[in-house]
Write a protein that holds these residues in place. Sequence first.
Motif, PDB file in Angstrom:
ATOM      1  N   GLU B  87     -10.574 -19.521  41.845  1.00  0.00           N
ATOM      2  CA  GLU B  87      -9.294 -19.521  42.551  1.00  0.00           C
ATOM      3  C   GLU B  87      -8.346 -20.553  41.965  1.00  0.00           C
ATOM      4  OE1 GLU B  87      -9.125 -19.656  46.833  1.00  0.00           O
ATOM      5  OE2 GLU B  87     -11.117 -18.745  46.906  1.00  0.00           O
ATOM      6  N   ALA B  88      -8.885 -21.715  41.654  1.00  0.00           N
ATOM      7  CA  ALA B  88      -8.048 -22.779  41.103  1.00  0.00           C
ATOM      8  C   ALA B  88      -7.451 -22.345  39.770  1.00  0.00           C
ATOM      9  CB  ALA B  88      -8.872 -24.047  40.923  1.00  0.00           C
ATOM     10  N   VAL B  89      -8.276 -21.734  38.939  1.00  0.00           N
ATOM     11  CA  VAL B  89      -7.793 -21.296  37.625  1.00  0.00           C
ATOM     12  C   VAL B  89      -6.686 -20.260  37.781  1.00  0.00           C
ATOM     13  CG1 VAL B  89      -8.399 -20.003  35.561  1.00  0.00           C
ATOM     14  CG2 VAL B  89      -9.913 -21.803  36.380  1.00  0.00           C
ATOM     15  N   LEU B  90      -6.961 -19.237  38.558  1.00  0.00           N
ATOM     16  CA  LEU B  90      -5.971 -18.176  38.721  1.00  0.00           C
ATOM     17  C   LEU B  90      -4.726 -18.691  39.429  1.00  0.00           C
ATOM     18  CD1 LEU B  90      -8.234 -15.142  39.625  1.00  0.00           C
ATOM     19  CD2 LEU B  90      -7.131 -15.666  37.450  1.00  0.00           C
ATOM     20  N   GLY B  91      -4.927 -19.541  40.389  1.00  0.00           N
ATOM     21  CA  GLY B  91      -3.786 -20.090  41.112  1.00  0.00           C
ATOM     22  C   GLY B  91      -2.894 -20.894  40.188  1.00  0.00           C
ATOM     23  N   THR B  92      -3.525 -21.699  39.357  1.00  0.00           N
ATOM     24  CA  THR B  92      -2.752 -22.487  38.403  1.00  0.00           C
ATOM     25  C   THR B  92      -1.971 -21.583  37.463  1.00  0.00           C
ATOM     26  OG1 THR B  92      -4.436 -24.207  38.465  1.00  0.00           O
ATOM     27  CG2 THR B  92      -2.910 -24.242  36.618  1.00  0.00           C
ATOM     28  N   PHE B  93      -2.659 -20.588  36.964  1.00  0.00           N
ATOM     29  CA  PHE B  93      -2.020 -19.628  36.070  1.00  0.00           C
ATOM     30  C   PHE B  93      -0.792 -19.014  36.733  1.00  0.00           C
ATOM     31  CE2 PHE B  93      -1.867 -15.126  34.555  1.00  0.00           C
ATOM     32  CZ  PHE B  93      -1.419 -15.408  33.273  1.00  0.00           C
ATOM     33  N   ALA B  94      -1.002 -18.530  37.936  1.00  0.00           N
ATOM     34  CA  ALA B  94       0.084 -17.853  38.650  1.00  0.00           C
ATOM     35  C   ALA B  94       1.238 -18.804  38.945  1.00  0.00           C
ATOM     36  CB  ALA B  94      -0.449 -17.249  39.946  1.00  0.00           C
ATOM     37  N   ALA B  95       0.892 -19.982  39.409  1.00  0.00           N
ATOM     38  CA  ALA B  95       1.941 -20.931  39.772  1.00  0.00           C
ATOM     39  C   ALA B  95       2.790 -21.295  38.567  1.00  0.00           C
ATOM     40  CB  ALA B  95       1.311 -22.182  40.378  1.00  0.00           C
ATOM     41  N   THR B 152     -14.789  -7.692  34.841  1.00  0.00           N
ATOM     42  CA  THR B 152     -14.133  -8.320  35.986  1.00  0.00           C
ATOM     43  C   THR B 152     -13.087  -9.318  35.512  1.00  0.00           C
ATOM     44  OG1 THR B 152     -16.100  -8.097  37.354  1.00  0.00           O
ATOM     45  CG2 THR B 152     -14.465  -9.705  38.055  1.00  0.00           C
ATOM     46  N   ALA B 153     -13.446 -10.094  34.516  1.00  0.00           N
ATOM     47  CA  ALA B 153     -12.515 -11.094  34.001  1.00  0.00           C
ATOM     48  C   ALA B 153     -11.268 -10.421  33.447  1.00  0.00           C
ATOM     49  CB  ALA B 153     -13.187 -11.928  32.914  1.00  0.00           C
ATOM     50  N   ALA B 154     -11.474  -9.375  32.661  1.00  0.00           N
ATOM     51  CA  ALA B 154     -10.337  -8.658  32.077  1.00  0.00           C
ATOM     52  C   ALA B 154      -9.446  -8.104  33.173  1.00  0.00           C
ATOM     53  CB  ALA B 154     -10.819  -7.525  31.179  1.00  0.00           C
ATOM     54  N   ALA B 155     -10.064  -7.501  34.151  1.00  0.00           N
ATOM     55  CA  ALA B 155      -9.290  -6.895  35.227  1.00  0.00           C
ATOM     56  C   ALA B 155      -8.531  -7.956  36.022  1.00  0.00           C
ATOM     57  CB  ALA B 155     -10.200  -6.097  36.142  1.00  0.00           C
ATOM     58  N   LEU B 156      -9.142  -9.101  36.174  1.00  0.00           N
ATOM     59  CA  LEU B 156      -8.454 -10.175  36.898  1.00  0.00           C
ATOM     60  C   LEU B 156      -7.248 -10.681  36.116  1.00  0.00           C
ATOM     61  CD1 LEU B 156     -11.230 -12.356  38.530  1.00  0.00           C
ATOM     62  CD2 LEU B 156      -9.459 -11.012  39.654  1.00  0.00           C
ATOM     63  N   VAL B 157      -7.463 -10.909  34.832  1.00  0.00           N
ATOM     64  CA  VAL B 157      -6.347 -11.366  34.001  1.00  0.00           C
ATOM     65  C   VAL B 157      -5.218 -10.347  34.047  1.00  0.00           C
ATOM     66  CG1 VAL B 157      -5.611 -11.881  31.654  1.00  0.00           C
ATOM     67  CG2 VAL B 157      -7.812 -12.702  32.463  1.00  0.00           C
ATOM     68  N   GLY B 158      -5.586  -9.099  33.829  1.00  0.00           N
ATOM     69  CA  GLY B 158      -4.576  -8.047  33.845  1.00  0.00           C
ATOM     70  C   GLY B 158      -3.918  -7.922  35.198  1.00  0.00           C
ATOM     71  N   GLY B 159      -4.724  -8.002  36.228  1.00  0.00           N
ATOM     72  CA  GLY B 159      -4.190  -7.839  37.577  1.00  0.00           C
ATOM     73  C   GLY B 159      -3.219  -8.940  37.935  1.00  0.00           C
ATOM     74  N   VAL B 160      -3.606 -10.160  37.671  1.00  0.00           N
ATOM     75  CA  VAL B 160      -2.721 -11.270  37.974  1.00  0.00           C
ATOM     76  C   VAL B 160      -1.447 -11.154  37.140  1.00  0.00           C
ATOM     77  CG1 VAL B 160      -2.439 -13.762  37.847  1.00  0.00           C
ATOM     78  CG2 VAL B 160      -4.598 -12.797  38.650  1.00  0.00           C
ATOM     79  N   GLY B 161      -1.632 -10.825  35.863  1.00  0.00           N
ATOM     80  CA  GLY B 161      -0.464 -10.658  35.000  1.00  0.00           C
ATOM     81  C   GLY B 161       0.484  -9.607  35.532  1.00  0.00           C
ATOM     82  N   GLU B 162      -0.056  -8.480  35.864  1.00  0.00           N
ATOM     83  CA  GLU B 162       0.791  -7.391  36.365  1.00  0.00           C
ATOM     84  C   GLU B 162       1.504  -7.789  37.644  1.00  0.00           C
ATOM     85  OE1 GLU B 162       1.259  -4.232  35.233  1.00  0.00           O
ATOM     86  OE2 GLU B 162       2.186  -3.262  36.947  1.00  0.00           O
ATOM     87  N   ALA B 163       0.752  -8.368  38.538  1.00  0.00           N
ATOM     88  CA  ALA B 163       1.340  -8.739  39.818  1.00  0.00           C
ATOM     89  C   ALA B 163       2.471  -9.747  39.629  1.00  0.00           C
ATOM     90  CB  ALA B 163       0.272  -9.321  40.734  1.00  0.00           C
ATOM     91  N   LEU B 164       2.338 -10.583  38.606  1.00  0.00           N
ATOM     92  CA  LEU B 164       3.370 -11.586  38.369  1.00  0.00           C
ATOM     93  C   LEU B 164       4.529 -11.043  37.576  1.00  0.00           C
ATOM     94  CD1 LEU B 164       1.162 -14.616  37.418  1.00  0.00           C
ATOM     95  CD2 LEU B 164       2.384 -14.211  39.554  1.00  0.00           C
ATOM     96  N   VAL B 165       4.195 -10.270  36.566  1.00  0.00           N
ATOM     97  CA  VAL B 165       5.193  -9.833  35.607  1.00  0.00           C
ATOM     98  C   VAL B 165       5.839  -8.525  36.023  1.00  0.00           C
ATOM     99  CG1 VAL B 165       5.090  -8.554  33.449  1.00  0.00           C
ATOM    100  CG2 VAL B 165       4.689 -11.006  33.469  1.00  0.00           C
ATOM    101  N   GLY B 166       5.129  -7.723  36.737  1.00  0.00           N
ATOM    102  CA  GLY B 166       5.691  -6.466  37.216  1.00  0.00           C
ATOM    103  C   GLY B 166       7.047  -6.677  37.839  1.00  0.00           C
ATOM    104  N   PRO B 167       7.119  -7.533  38.828  1.00  0.00           N
ATOM    105  CA  PRO B 167       8.410  -7.782  39.461  1.00  0.00           C
ATOM    106  C   PRO B 167       9.333  -8.594  38.573  1.00  0.00           C
ATOM    107  CG  PRO B 167       6.564  -8.577  40.800  1.00  0.00           C
ATOM    108  CD  PRO B 167       6.020  -8.199  39.481  1.00  0.00           C
ATOM    109  N   THR B 168       8.787  -9.254  37.576  1.00  0.00           N
ATOM    110  CA  THR B 168       9.581 -10.174  36.759  1.00  0.00           C
ATOM    111  C   THR B 168      10.225  -9.500  35.565  1.00  0.00           C
ATOM    112  OG1 THR B 168       8.182 -12.013  37.336  1.00  0.00           O
ATOM    113  CG2 THR B 168       9.478 -12.251  35.339  1.00  0.00           C
TER     114      THR B 168
END
Lengths: 202, 202
Positions: B87-95, B152-168
Amino acid sequence: MVDLAAGTRERLLHAALELTREGGYAQASVAAIAAGAGVSNGALYRHWSSKGELFAELFRTVCSRELEALTAAGLPRAEATVVERVEAVLGTFAARALRNPRLAWALIAEPVDPLVEAERLAYRRTYRQHLAALLRKGIAVGELPEQDADLTAAALVGGVGEALVGPTSPVADTPPDADVIVAALQCFARRAVGAVPPATAR
Amino acid sequence: MVDLAAGTRERLLHAALELTREGGYAQASVAAIAAGAGVSNGALYRHWSSKGELFAELFRTVCSRELEALTAAGLPRAEATVVERVEAVLGTFAARALRNPRLAWALIAEPVDPLVEAERLAYRRTYRQHLAALLRKGIAVGELPEQDADLTAAALVGGVGEALVGPTSPVADTPPDADVIVAALQCFARRAVGAVPPATAR
DNA sequence: CAGCATCGTGAATCCCGATTCACCTGTCAA
DNA sequence: TTGACAGGTGAATCGGGATTCACGATGCTG
């Protein structure tokens, strides 16, 4: 190879699709498309005002066909749960993409014209909304936990895309076992949406 | 003098980064970069053999800094569980991405040179591997269920990326509440990795 | 058959940013 | 003092793909 009976317009679209299927958008220059259709460069401009317009139309066609397949897969079947429907949709998406990696890459991730990019984004949005609607239903029914359905949908689309295209993006000829990948993705998705196991399966 | 040279070099890199931060890779033409650094076009070629090389270096620098932050965030802390570290890793990435949307977009999704694309892919791979390693640890410890950690890792990276960049991706000035998004993503990730709830939540 | 429109041709042209290169300048070592 | 060299200049050039356009064909209509 080329259906000479078909109109020039159709032959051009077909050639463009074929080239994209083989080498992605980058491969599909106006010259190559025209050659593939057996006409001259100029002919293309009798039917579209730019290369971008042609591809926008092509993307629209292909994507809507794709969406149709997904929608069909997600149809409420006999006593299918929402989770099963989500799995069906994602599984169909993945399976189709794996069958046509280059094309999938072009549709999902390859650099393209702004004009074409717009089509792509529209499609992605539709797809997300489709999934999100399904998720909301699951939440309403109590099959899924409370969550931001839009975000989950986006993350799923992105996640599946990445998992499929990540290994594909360059020229991965690694023919990974499609069934295995699809199953793993479905498993991932099941967890990700928070499917509450019927108190049996782990 | 070496210092003078280093000065120009740094200024060029800085200008390129600034332009990317503002308008993405597309905005950053050689002319614009040179102008931003207060030198002529030609000067760039005293330091790199092509524009692509400059950006490859820039990406490498920025990405490694990014990776550093993520690694730090994922460090085994006192009695942190693996899930908390994920969570910390992904949260940092997203933030971080949310704080710099344009730059994030350029790093994650914008069309770029092949040379630069290579850097991007390398970074993504590293990131995936980092996450996958963490997941494997969680599996080994029994904190996470059996699964294909890489997928799982790939899907997480992609998922977080999409969720962030999709709207961006376009020019979304929608200043979404970063904290909310980050929290939702972490929640998604927690489910996606299959964190076994401490027998309480459900 | 003339008039007119559509479709096709393909070499010439355009576009536009990356890249080059002949020519300066300042610095330093011999 | 000199000359070698690293660094800088910026207008000219290049490259490569999209786009144009003057010139036929073909076919339909009155």
